[in-house]
Design a protein around this motif. Structure first.
Motif, PDB file in Angstrom:
ATOM      1  N   TYR B  32       0.860  -1.181   0.000  1.00  0.00           N
ATOM      2  CA  TYR B  32       0.000   0.000   0.000  1.00  0.00           C
ATOM      3  C   TYR B  32       0.891   1.223   0.000  1.00  0.00           C
ATOM      4  O   TYR B  32       1.867   1.275   0.747  1.00  0.00           O
ATOM      5  CB  TYR B  32      -0.905  -0.011   1.242  1.00  0.00           C
ATOM      6  CG  TYR B  32      -2.134   0.858   1.103  1.00  0.00           C
ATOM      7  CD1 TYR B  32      -2.218   2.081   1.728  1.00  0.00           C
ATOM      8  CD2 TYR B  32      -3.214   0.427   0.337  1.00  0.00           C
ATOM      9  CE1 TYR B  32      -3.338   2.872   1.598  1.00  0.00           C
ATOM     10  CE2 TYR B  32      -4.349   1.210   0.193  1.00  0.00           C
ATOM     11  CZ  TYR B  32      -4.405   2.428   0.834  1.00  0.00           C
ATOM     12  OH  TYR B  32      -5.535   3.205   0.701  1.00  0.00           O
ATOM     13  N   LEU B  34       1.110   5.633  -0.402  1.00  0.00           N
ATOM     14  CA  LEU B  34       0.375   6.878  -0.235  1.00  0.00           C
ATOM     15  C   LEU B  34       1.261   8.053  -0.625  1.00  0.00           C
ATOM     16  O   LEU B  34       2.487   7.994  -0.521  1.00  0.00           O
ATOM     17  CB  LEU B  34      -0.058   7.067   1.223  1.00  0.00           C
ATOM     18  CG  LEU B  34      -0.862   5.941   1.866  1.00  0.00           C
ATOM     19  CD1 LEU B  34       0.047   4.989   2.626  1.00  0.00           C
ATOM     20  CD2 LEU B  34      -1.905   6.499   2.808  1.00  0.00           C
ATOM     21  N   PHE B  89       5.522  13.903  -0.069  1.00  0.00           N
ATOM     22  CA  PHE B  89       6.133  12.709   0.512  1.00  0.00           C
ATOM     23  C   PHE B  89       5.450  11.465  -0.015  1.00  0.00           C
ATOM     24  O   PHE B  89       4.223  11.383  -0.078  1.00  0.00           O
ATOM     25  CB  PHE B  89       6.000  12.724   2.040  1.00  0.00           C
ATOM     26  CG  PHE B  89       6.834  13.762   2.730  1.00  0.00           C
ATOM     27  CD1 PHE B  89       6.270  14.957   3.145  1.00  0.00           C
ATOM     28  CD2 PHE B  89       8.184  13.544   2.964  1.00  0.00           C
ATOM     29  CE1 PHE B  89       7.034  15.912   3.794  1.00  0.00           C
ATOM     30  CE2 PHE B  89       8.957  14.503   3.608  1.00  0.00           C
ATOM     31  CZ  PHE B  89       8.378  15.681   4.023  1.00  0.00           C
ATOM     32  N   SER B  93       3.613   0.914   2.989  1.00  0.00           N
ATOM     33  CA  SER B  93       3.418   0.048   4.152  1.00  0.00           C
ATOM     34  C   SER B  93       3.198  -1.392   3.711  1.00  0.00           C
ATOM     35  O   SER B  93       2.847  -1.656   2.557  1.00  0.00           O
ATOM     36  CB  SER B  93       2.238   0.515   4.994  1.00  0.00           C
ATOM     37  OG  SER B  93       1.029   0.047   4.457  1.00  0.00           O
ATOM     38  N   SER B  97       3.104  -5.429   8.832  1.00  0.00           N
ATOM     39  CA  SER B  97       3.846  -4.527   9.722  1.00  0.00           C
ATOM     40  C   SER B  97       2.893  -3.652  10.521  1.00  0.00           C
ATOM     41  O   SER B  97       3.268  -2.595  10.997  1.00  0.00           O
ATOM     42  CB  SER B  97       4.784  -3.633   8.904  1.00  0.00           C
ATOM     43  OG  SER B  97       4.018  -2.697   8.160  1.00  0.00           O
ATOM     44  N   ASN B  98       1.661  -4.099  10.663  1.00  0.00           N
ATOM     45  CA  ASN B  98       0.631  -3.301  11.327  1.00  0.00           C
ATOM     46  C   ASN B  98       0.466  -1.947  10.646  1.00  0.00           C
ATOM     47  O   ASN B  98       0.233  -0.940  11.293  1.00  0.00           O
ATOM     48  CB  ASN B  98       0.940  -3.116  12.819  1.00  0.00           C
ATOM     49  CG  ASN B  98      -0.229  -2.533  13.585  1.00  0.00           C
ATOM     50  OD1 ASN B  98      -1.375  -2.646  13.177  1.00  0.00           O
ATOM     51  ND2 ASN B  98       0.068  -1.871  14.681  1.00  0.00           N
ATOM     52  N   TYR B  99       0.652  -1.946   9.322  1.00  0.00           N
ATOM     53  CA  TYR B  99       0.406  -0.755   8.517  1.00  0.00           C
ATOM     54  C   TYR B  99       1.307   0.407   8.883  1.00  0.00           C
ATOM     55  O   TYR B  99       0.986   1.559   8.625  1.00  0.00           O
ATOM     56  CB  TYR B  99      -1.062  -0.319   8.623  1.00  0.00           C
ATOM     57  CG  TYR B  99      -2.015  -1.417   8.231  1.00  0.00           C
ATOM     58  CD1 TYR B  99      -2.662  -2.181   9.182  1.00  0.00           C
ATOM     59  CD2 TYR B  99      -2.251  -1.718   6.896  1.00  0.00           C
ATOM     60  CE1 TYR B  99      -3.527  -3.196   8.822  1.00  0.00           C
ATOM     61  CE2 TYR B  99      -3.113  -2.723   6.526  1.00  0.00           C
ATOM     62  CZ  TYR B  99      -3.749  -3.463   7.501  1.00  0.00           C
ATOM     63  OH  TYR B  99      -4.615  -4.457   7.144  1.00  0.00           O
ATOM     64  N   GLN B 100       2.461   0.133   9.476  1.00  0.00           N
ATOM     65  CA  GLN B 100       3.363   1.236   9.772  1.00  0.00           C
ATOM     66  C   GLN B 100       3.894   1.809   8.469  1.00  0.00           C
ATOM     67  O   GLN B 100       4.294   1.061   7.563  1.00  0.00           O
ATOM     68  CB  GLN B 100       4.521   0.751  10.644  1.00  0.00           C
ATOM     69  CG  GLN B 100       5.342   1.878  11.214  1.00  0.00           C
ATOM     70  CD  GLN B 100       6.408   1.361  12.154  1.00  0.00           C
ATOM     71  OE1 GLN B 100       7.511   1.854  12.111  1.00  0.00           O
ATOM     72  NE2 GLN B 100       6.117   0.403  12.972  1.00  0.00           N
ATOM     73  N   LEU B 101       3.892   3.119   8.376  1.00  0.00           N
ATOM     74  CA  LEU B 101       4.308   3.788   7.147  1.00  0.00           C
ATOM     75  C   LEU B 101       5.814   4.020   7.147  1.00  0.00           C
ATOM     76  O   LEU B 101       6.391   4.436   8.147  1.00  0.00           O
ATOM     77  CB  LEU B 101       3.591   5.125   6.990  1.00  0.00           C
ATOM     78  CG  LEU B 101       2.098   5.068   6.667  1.00  0.00           C
ATOM     79  CD1 LEU B 101       1.529   6.476   6.553  1.00  0.00           C
ATOM     80  CD2 LEU B 101       1.863   4.303   5.381  1.00  0.00           C
ATOM     81  N   TRP B 103       8.617   6.268   5.110  1.00  0.00           N
ATOM     82  CA  TRP B 103       8.529   7.518   4.360  1.00  0.00           C
ATOM     83  C   TRP B 103       9.752   7.764   3.490  1.00  0.00           C
ATOM     84  O   TRP B 103      10.876   7.442   3.864  1.00  0.00           O
ATOM     85  CB  TRP B 103       8.389   8.691   5.342  1.00  0.00           C
ATOM     86  CG  TRP B 103       7.148   8.636   6.147  1.00  0.00           C
ATOM     87  CD1 TRP B 103       6.947   7.939   7.302  1.00  0.00           C
ATOM     88  CD2 TRP B 103       5.913   9.301   5.864  1.00  0.00           C
ATOM     89  NE1 TRP B 103       5.663   8.131   7.743  1.00  0.00           N
ATOM     90  CE2 TRP B 103       5.010   8.964   6.887  1.00  0.00           C
ATOM     91  CE3 TRP B 103       5.493  10.163   4.849  1.00  0.00           C
ATOM     92  CZ2 TRP B 103       3.700   9.452   6.926  1.00  0.00           C
ATOM     93  CZ3 TRP B 103       4.188  10.636   4.879  1.00  0.00           C
ATOM     94  CH2 TRP B 103       3.312  10.284   5.907  1.00  0.00           C
ATOM     95  N   GLY B 104       9.512   8.386   2.357  1.00  0.00           N
ATOM     96  CA  GLY B 104      10.592   8.944   1.561  1.00  0.00           C
ATOM     97  C   GLY B 104      11.007  10.296   2.134  1.00  0.00           C
ATOM     98  O   GLY B 104      10.362  10.828   3.039  1.00  0.00           O
TER      99      GLY B 104
END
Lengths: 114, 113
Positions: B32, B34, B89, B93, B97-101, B103-104
């Motif tokens: 996923y 964003l 940005f 995820s 990983s429990n949806y941890q984001l 980041w770039g």
């Protein structure tokens, strides 16, 4: 509308002071996060929490601690502020197990340590 | 090791033209993605997302393309407007990983009049 509120937009503190940054969210989110943003380095995760009284270190936890006594509130503590902690601090929250819209961020706190 | 990379720190585009922001990732478990937009002195705000089961998602002037084989995604803004000037940005995820984001570093987009 999900709201994440950071208590201060701008703060100026002296080296060695203990600094508290407060964050409150009103959507009953389980997850809360503290990031700092510096030019060219993007968003760096300091600490996060999946539940009350739970905390996990992020990528750069040194010099910081956190507190989550209530679900809606996640505090970041700079035990003894230093000039290299001058930065933009961002709090975020998200519901457990859902990422449709990612995280919701607060407006940020610009901290200057002199 | 940076798992999400935005290799262009800044991009300048003429108003009315297309802006293309790029993002590469290394973790094949990411499912996923964003894009967030950030103005100075404000927190990032969600812009658009895409699941790995799709290769394109469109929302008005914003379109995100995902190329899984190349581990690459891009954000297209057309036509670009002055209010689009911001830092963008990319984040990714993985479900496990429990949806941890992750980041770039961000790309600063400047729209010239």
């Amino acid at each position: 509308d999900v709201k994440v509120t950071q208590s201060s937009r701008y703060l100026v503190k002296r080296t060695g002071e203990k600094v508290f940054l407060e964050c409150v969210q009103d959507m009953d989110h389980e997850n809360m996060f503290w990031y700092r943003q510096d030019p060219g380095l993007g968003l760096r995760l300091i600490y996060f929490s999946y539940d009350v009284k739970m905390k996990e270190k992020g990528d750069i936890p040194e010099g910081y601690s956190v507190s989550r006594e209530k679900k809606e509130r996640f505090s970041l503590i700079l035990e003894s502020a230093s000039t290299n902690q001058t930065s933009m601090y961002l709090c975020a929250s998200s519901p457990l197990g859902k990422l449709n819209y990612g995280y919701t961020f607060g407006s940020g706190t610009r901290l200057t340590v002199v | 090791d940076q798992q999400v990379k935005q290799n262009s720190p800044s991009l300048s585009v003429q108003e009315g033209r297309i802006s293309i922001l790029n993002c590469d990732y290394t973790n094949s478990m990411f499912d996923y993605f964003l894009w967030y937009k950030k103005y100075p002195a404000e927190g990032p705000t969600f812009l658009i997302s895409i699941s790995s089961i799709k290769d394109k998602n469109e929302d008005g002037r914003f379109t995100v393309f995902l190329n899984k084989s190349a581990k690459h995604l891009s954000l297209h803004i057309v036509p670009s407007q002055p209010g689009d000037s911001a830092v963008y940005f990319c984040a990714a995820s993985a479900t496990d990983s429990n949806y941890q984001l992750i980041w770039g570093a961000g790309t600063k987009l400047i729209i010239k009049p």
